[in-house]
Design a protein around this motif. Sequence first.
Motif, PDB file in Angstrom:
ATOM      1  N   SER A   1     -37.924   7.909  40.454  1.00 47.15           N
ATOM      2  CA  SER A   1     -36.775   7.168  40.981  1.00 47.15           C
ATOM      3  C   SER A   1     -37.015   5.677  40.818  1.00 47.15           C
ATOM      4  O   SER A   1     -38.159   5.228  40.759  1.00 47.15           O
ATOM      5  N   VAL A   2     -35.912   4.931  40.745  1.00 42.55           N
ATOM      6  CA  VAL A   2     -35.969   3.475  40.600  1.00 42.55           C
ATOM      7  C   VAL A   2     -34.964   2.870  41.569  1.00 42.55           C
ATOM      8  O   VAL A   2     -33.812   3.281  41.616  1.00 42.55           O
ATOM      9  N   GLU A   3     -35.426   1.894  42.335  1.00 36.50           N
ATOM     10  CA  GLU A   3     -34.553   1.184  43.266  1.00 36.50           C
ATOM     11  C   GLU A   3     -34.687  -0.303  42.978  1.00 36.50           C
ATOM     12  O   GLU A   3     -35.794  -0.839  43.005  1.00 36.50           O
TER      13      GLU A   3
ATOM     14  N   GLU B   1     -48.769   0.420  44.526  1.00 35.29           N
ATOM     15  CA  GLU B   1     -50.047   1.135  44.389  1.00 35.29           C
ATOM     16  C   GLU B   1     -50.523   1.208  42.940  1.00 35.29           C
ATOM     17  O   GLU B   1     -51.217   2.131  42.560  1.00 35.29           O
ATOM     18  N   GLY B   2     -50.129   0.222  42.160  1.00 36.72           N
ATOM     19  CA  GLY B   2     -50.542   0.207  40.771  1.00 36.72           C
ATOM     20  C   GLY B   2     -49.719  -0.787  39.992  1.00 36.72           C
ATOM     21  O   GLY B   2     -48.973  -1.591  40.562  1.00 36.72           O
TER      22      GLY B   2
ATOM     23  N   CYS C   1     -40.484   1.718  41.922  1.00 35.41           N
ATOM     24  CA  CYS C   1     -40.508   2.995  41.213  1.00 35.41           C
ATOM     25  C   CYS C   1     -41.413   3.993  41.920  1.00 35.41           C
ATOM     26  O   CYS C   1     -42.525   3.647  42.300  1.00 35.41           O
ATOM     27  N   ARG C   2     -40.920   5.208  42.068  1.00 39.00           N
ATOM     28  CA  ARG C   2     -41.753   6.327  42.529  1.00 39.00           C
ATOM     29  C   ARG C   2     -42.187   7.029  41.254  1.00 39.00           C
ATOM     30  O   ARG C   2     -41.342   7.417  40.435  1.00 39.00           O
ATOM     31  N   ILE C   3     -43.504   7.169  41.057  1.00 38.68           N
ATOM     32  CA  ILE C   3     -44.026   7.673  39.794  1.00 38.68           C
ATOM     33  C   ILE C   3     -44.989   8.834  40.036  1.00 38.68           C
ATOM     34  O   ILE C   3     -45.920   8.724  40.830  1.00 38.68           O
ATOM     35  N   ASN C   4     -44.752   9.932  39.320  1.00 40.48           N
ATOM     36  CA  ASN C   4     -45.657  11.081  39.331  1.00 40.48           C
ATOM     37  C   ASN C   4     -46.733  10.800  38.292  1.00 40.48           C
ATOM     38  O   ASN C   4     -46.445  10.706  37.106  1.00 40.48           O
TER      39      ASN C   4
ATOM     40  N   GLY D   1     -49.494  12.793  38.028  1.00 39.06           N
ATOM     41  CA  GLY D   1     -50.295  14.008  37.899  1.00 39.06           C
ATOM     42  C   GLY D   1     -50.323  14.862  39.148  1.00 39.06           C
ATOM     43  O   GLY D   1     -50.691  16.021  39.090  1.00 39.06           O
ATOM     44  N   ASP D   2     -49.946  14.305  40.285  1.00 35.59           N
ATOM     45  CA  ASP D   2     -49.887  15.065  41.527  1.00 35.59           C
ATOM     46  C   ASP D   2     -48.448  14.981  42.037  1.00 35.59           C
ATOM     47  O   ASP D   2     -48.071  14.015  42.692  1.00 35.59           O
ATOM     48  N   GLU D   3     -47.638  16.011  41.677  1.00 41.54           N
ATOM     49  CA  GLU D   3     -46.210  15.999  42.011  1.00 41.54           C
ATOM     50  C   GLU D   3     -45.941  15.754  43.483  1.00 41.54           C
ATOM     51  O   GLU D   3     -44.935  15.163  43.854  1.00 41.54           O
ATOM     52  N   ASN D   4     -46.832  16.232  44.348  1.00 36.94           N
ATOM     53  CA  ASN D   4     -46.616  16.120  45.789  1.00 36.94           C
ATOM     54  C   ASN D   4     -46.963  14.737  46.339  1.00 36.94           C
ATOM     55  O   ASN D   4     -46.639  14.431  47.473  1.00 36.94           O
ATOM     56  N   ASN D   5     -47.659  13.928  45.546  1.00 36.87           N
ATOM     57  CA  ASN D   5     -48.056  12.600  46.003  1.00 36.87           C
ATOM     58  C   ASN D   5     -47.758  11.530  44.962  1.00 36.87           C
ATOM     59  O   ASN D   5     -48.677  10.941  44.396  1.00 36.87           O
ATOM     60  N   PRO D   6     -46.460  11.266  44.710  1.00 37.91           N
ATOM     61  CA  PRO D   6     -46.159  10.202  43.755  1.00 37.91           C
ATOM     62  C   PRO D   6     -46.585   8.851  44.327  1.00 37.91           C
ATOM     63  O   PRO D   6     -46.694   8.693  45.549  1.00 37.91           O
ATOM     64  N   ILE D   7     -46.853   7.897  43.446  1.00 41.37           N
ATOM     65  CA  ILE D   7     -47.218   6.564  43.901  1.00 41.37           C
ATOM     66  C   ILE D   7     -46.005   5.644  43.772  1.00 41.37           C
ATOM     67  O   ILE D   7     -45.052   5.950  43.073  1.00 41.37           O
ATOM     68  N   THR D   8     -46.061   4.515  44.465  1.00 44.08           N
ATOM     69  CA  THR D   8     -45.017   3.502  44.391  1.00 44.08           C
ATOM     70  C   THR D   8     -45.564   2.328  43.594  1.00 44.08           C
ATOM     71  O   THR D   8     -46.652   1.836  43.877  1.00 44.08           O
ATOM     72  N   VAL D   9     -44.806   1.908  42.581  1.00 44.40           N
ATOM     73  CA  VAL D   9     -45.176   0.741  41.783  1.00 44.40           C
ATOM     74  C   VAL D   9     -43.974  -0.184  41.730  1.00 44.40           C
ATOM     75  O   VAL D   9     -42.868   0.251  41.421  1.00 44.40           O
ATOM     76  N   VAL D  10     -44.197  -1.452  42.058  1.00 47.90           N
ATOM     77  CA  VAL D  10     -43.135  -2.451  41.987  1.00 47.90           C
ATOM     78  C   VAL D  10     -43.334  -3.234  40.696  1.00 47.90           C
ATOM     79  O   VAL D  10     -44.439  -3.683  40.395  1.00 47.90           O
ATOM     80  N   THR D  11     -42.264  -3.374  39.921  1.00 51.05           N
ATOM     81  CA  THR D  11     -42.342  -4.033  38.621  1.00 51.05           C
ATOM     82  C   THR D  11     -41.096  -4.859  38.361  1.00 51.05           C
ATOM     83  O   THR D  11     -40.073  -4.652  39.009  1.00 51.05           O
ATOM     84  N   ASN D  12     -41.195  -5.780  37.404  1.00 47.53           N
ATOM     85  CA  ASN D  12     -39.999  -6.488  36.949  1.00 47.53           C
ATOM     86  C   ASN D  12     -39.704  -6.131  35.495  1.00 47.53           C
ATOM     87  O   ASN D  12     -38.888  -6.768  34.840  1.00 47.53           O
ATOM     88  N   ALA D  13     -40.360  -5.090  34.979  1.00 51.59           N
ATOM     89  CA  ALA D  13     -40.118  -4.639  33.607  1.00 51.59           C
ATOM     90  C   ALA D  13     -38.673  -4.163  33.479  1.00 51.59           C
ATOM     91  O   ALA D  13     -38.242  -3.277  34.210  1.00 51.59           O
ATOM     92  N   PRO D  14     -37.905  -4.730  32.546  1.00 48.45           N
ATOM     93  CA  PRO D  14     -36.486  -4.410  32.452  1.00 48.45           C
ATOM     94  C   PRO D  14     -36.183  -3.035  31.855  1.00 48.45           C
ATOM     95  O   PRO D  14     -35.081  -2.526  32.019  1.00 48.45           O
TER      96      PRO D  14
END
Length: 176
Positions: free
Chosen positions: A14-16, A85-86, A29-32, A34-47
Amino acid sequence: MVDLSEYVVGVVLSVEESLSKGNKTLKTCRINIGDENNPITVVTNAPNVREGSRVAVAPVGSTVVNEEGEEIEIKKTVVGGVMSEGMLCDSRMLGWSGGAEGIAAQIPVSIEIGTSPPNSKPRPKEEGQSELAPVSNEDSLFKKKLTKEEKKKLAEEKKNARKAAKEAKREESSCS
């Protein structure tokens, strides 16, 4: 040479979008990875990041090299009021030739989630074919502009579809 074993391939779930204090558009961004049950959150300005994008992620604990050649360890950091988280990797960070700085490196769907990204920038297998994750035309950065004739035709098609739906509804109610 960049050690790609520290980085992982992830898929954006997902992207917000939000605006930072400097009026830059940030994407949470919520990003999987490798562990579907524990996605990480990454904040970016990549368009170029969209839901379904397959990207290279430098997770917490990995090391990236900045423009000055200094190694920086990735840590949990608050970016735009959100805990990140990344970091998404661009081509330069991965040691790939080609690709713009600040543009998230896109990974082919053939590369498994949770594994290391490829050693070189993926290229389309044949002309017109790419194994990168498809991006919908609605979200495309380079979406083709419609001509006046195409716009008129599209409007006419929508109008006819609405008329047909109304007529079908009218017939359905008269049959009841």
